[in-house]
Write an enzyme that holds these catalytic residues in place. Structure first.
Site, PDB file in Angstrom:
ATOM      1  N   GLY A  36      99.778  -5.771  38.113  1.00  0.00           N
ATOM      2  CA  GLY A  36     100.967  -6.514  38.534  1.00  0.00           C
ATOM      3  C   GLY A  36     101.861  -5.722  39.459  1.00  0.00           C
ATOM      4  N   SER A  37     102.898  -6.409  39.937  1.00  0.00           N
ATOM      5  CA  SER A  37     103.760  -5.814  40.961  1.00  0.00           C
ATOM      6  C   SER A  37     104.616  -4.677  40.400  1.00  0.00           C
ATOM      7  CB  SER A  37     104.655  -6.889  41.569  1.00  0.00           C
ATOM      8  OG  SER A  37     105.409  -7.517  40.554  1.00  0.00           O
ATOM      9  N   THR A  38     104.954  -4.709  39.124  1.00  0.00           N
ATOM     10  CA  THR A  38     105.735  -3.605  38.543  1.00  0.00           C
ATOM     11  C   THR A  38     104.825  -2.405  38.322  1.00  0.00           C
ATOM     12  OG1 THR A  38     106.975  -5.339  37.372  1.00  0.00           O
ATOM     13  CG2 THR A  38     107.442  -3.059  36.761  1.00  0.00           C
ATOM     14  N   LYS A 105     102.038 -12.105  28.359  1.00  0.00           N
ATOM     15  CA  LYS A 105     101.455 -11.484  29.535  1.00  0.00           C
ATOM     16  C   LYS A 105     100.364 -12.407  30.081  1.00  0.00           C
ATOM     17  CE  LYS A 105     100.254  -7.187  29.495  1.00  0.00           C
ATOM     18  NZ  LYS A 105     100.657  -7.098  30.896  1.00  0.00           N
ATOM     19  N   GLU A 114      93.831  -6.291  29.705  1.00  0.00           N
ATOM     20  CA  GLU A 114      95.103  -5.654  29.323  1.00  0.00           C
ATOM     21  C   GLU A 114      95.207  -5.528  27.805  1.00  0.00           C
ATOM     22  OE1 GLU A 114      97.896  -7.058  33.087  1.00  0.00           O
ATOM     23  OE2 GLU A 114      97.835  -8.281  31.302  1.00  0.00           O
ATOM     24  N   LYS A 132     112.926 -10.217  32.714  1.00  0.00           N
ATOM     25  CA  LYS A 132     111.812 -10.539  31.819  1.00  0.00           C
ATOM     26  C   LYS A 132     112.264 -10.680  30.355  1.00  0.00           C
ATOM     27  CE  LYS A 132     108.691 -10.260  35.113  1.00  0.00           C
ATOM     28  NZ  LYS A 132     107.717  -9.228  35.249  1.00  0.00           N
TER      29      LYS A 132
HETATM   30  C1  5RP Z   1      99.004  -9.520  34.504  1.00  0.00           C
HETATM   31  C2  5RP Z   1     100.223  -9.264  33.702  1.00  0.00           C
HETATM   32  C3  5RP Z   1     101.341  -8.547  34.380  1.00  0.00           C
HETATM   33  O1  5RP Z   1     101.564  -7.353  33.744  1.00  0.00           O
HETATM   34  C4  5RP Z   1     102.549  -9.417  34.319  1.00  0.00           C
HETATM   35  O2  5RP Z   1     102.219 -10.666  34.908  1.00  0.00           O
HETATM   36  C5  5RP Z   1     103.735  -8.787  35.037  1.00  0.00           C
HETATM   37  O3  5RP Z   1     103.515  -8.765  36.412  1.00  0.00           O
HETATM   38  P1  5RP Z   1     104.664  -8.397  37.431  1.00  0.00           P
HETATM   39  O4  5RP Z   1     105.001  -6.970  37.177  1.00  0.00           O
HETATM   40  O5  5RP Z   1     104.059  -8.642  38.791  1.00  0.00           O
HETATM   41  O6  5RP Z   1     105.819  -9.324  37.164  1.00  0.00           O
HETATM   42  O7  5RP Z   1     100.319  -9.571  32.543  1.00  0.00           O
HETATM   43  O8  5RP Z   1      98.046 -10.216  33.759  1.00  0.00           O
END
Ligand code: 5RP
Length: 255
Positions: A36-38, A105, A114, A132
């Protein structure tokens, strides 16, 4: 194209949470690499610290093909469960986090791998911006449910029978989204979920459900970056499945 200032601000928060989590990484560790982006900020930071020899002998197991690709492009060393069946520390993002540090998630589609990473991790650190945080899981968005294509319609009907409105996740090209395992994702819109543990039990019993996005009691640390600073929340009692004989082992003093 002009930068979107609100995106810049959000990315700064994601980066702040990610960098704080990376401070927990020690040389020699085997890491679970989220998606993911984070999480991308964490991986970039880790690769940079490795390049500058501030960290050494780090290897990771990726939770998605996307993360694997990024790790390879950064020269970040990868390993496998065949070589390292236990993970010291997993860093990952989340879509929704409740006051008990339970999560939804899977918005990125990588929920299966994950969850596998979390189940074999000694420590799980979730990184997120304050958006979040949620009073109750399901308030912000759907619960992703990975299903085998054969059972898709059956599981859709089952989720509807539990009160969800269900949509099949689509890809940008208009075709059904496929996970890394070539499965489908049903996004189940329940609204606020009153008993996530009960729901998880019901979903775990379904043969056609490969995995669902309820991550309950799996996380030891949550690092939240907000406009007023960073909060490091820790779960006092863990229920990590790597050590079922000690379900209440307290790791709060590890760092
Ligand atoms: C991927 C996930 C990611 O960790 C979750 O969607 C968070 O993503 P982002 O940091 O882009 O908001 O669960 O399956």
């Amino acid at each position: 194209m002009a930068n979107d200032p609100s995106m810049d601000a959000l990315n700064k928060l994601k980066q702040a949470a990610a960098y704080r989590a990376v401070e927990l990484v020690k040389s020699g560790m085997v890491l679970g690499l989220g998606t993911g982006s984070t999480f991308r900020f964490a991986l970039e930071r880790l690769a940079d610290l490795l390049n500058r020899k501030r960290l050494e002998n780090i290897q990771g197991i990726a939770s998605s093909f996307a993360t694997e690709k990024m790790a390879k492009s950064l020269g970040f060393p990868l390993t496998t469960f065949a070589i390292h069946p236990k993970i010291d520390l997993t860093i990952d993002g989340a879509d929704e986090i409740d006051p008990d540090l339970n999560m939804i998630k899977g918005a990125g589609g990588a929920l299966l791998k994950e969850k596998i990473l979390q189940q074999v991790s000694r420590r799980v650190v979730i990184i997120a911006d304050e958006n979040k945080l949620s009073p109750r899981l399901g308030t912000h968005g759907p619960l992703p449910v990975e299903v085998i294509p054969f059972a898709c319609r059956i599981e859709e009907i089952f989720l509807q029978s539990l009160g969800a409105s269900v949509s099949l996740r689509m890809d940008v090209d208009g075709s059904p989204y496929r996970t890394d395992q070539s499965n489908l994702i049903l996004d189940a819109h329940f609204g606020p979920i009153s008993a996530p543990k009960n729901l998880a039990v019901l979903l775990n019993e379904r043969a056609g459900v490969v995995e669902h996005g309820l991550f309950l009691d799996t996380t030891s640390d949550v690092i939240i970056a907000g406009t007023k600073g960073i909060k490091h929340l820790r779960r006092g009692v863990l229920n990590l499945q790597t050590n079922p004989s000690k379900p209440g082992h307290d790791r709060t003093n590890n760092h």
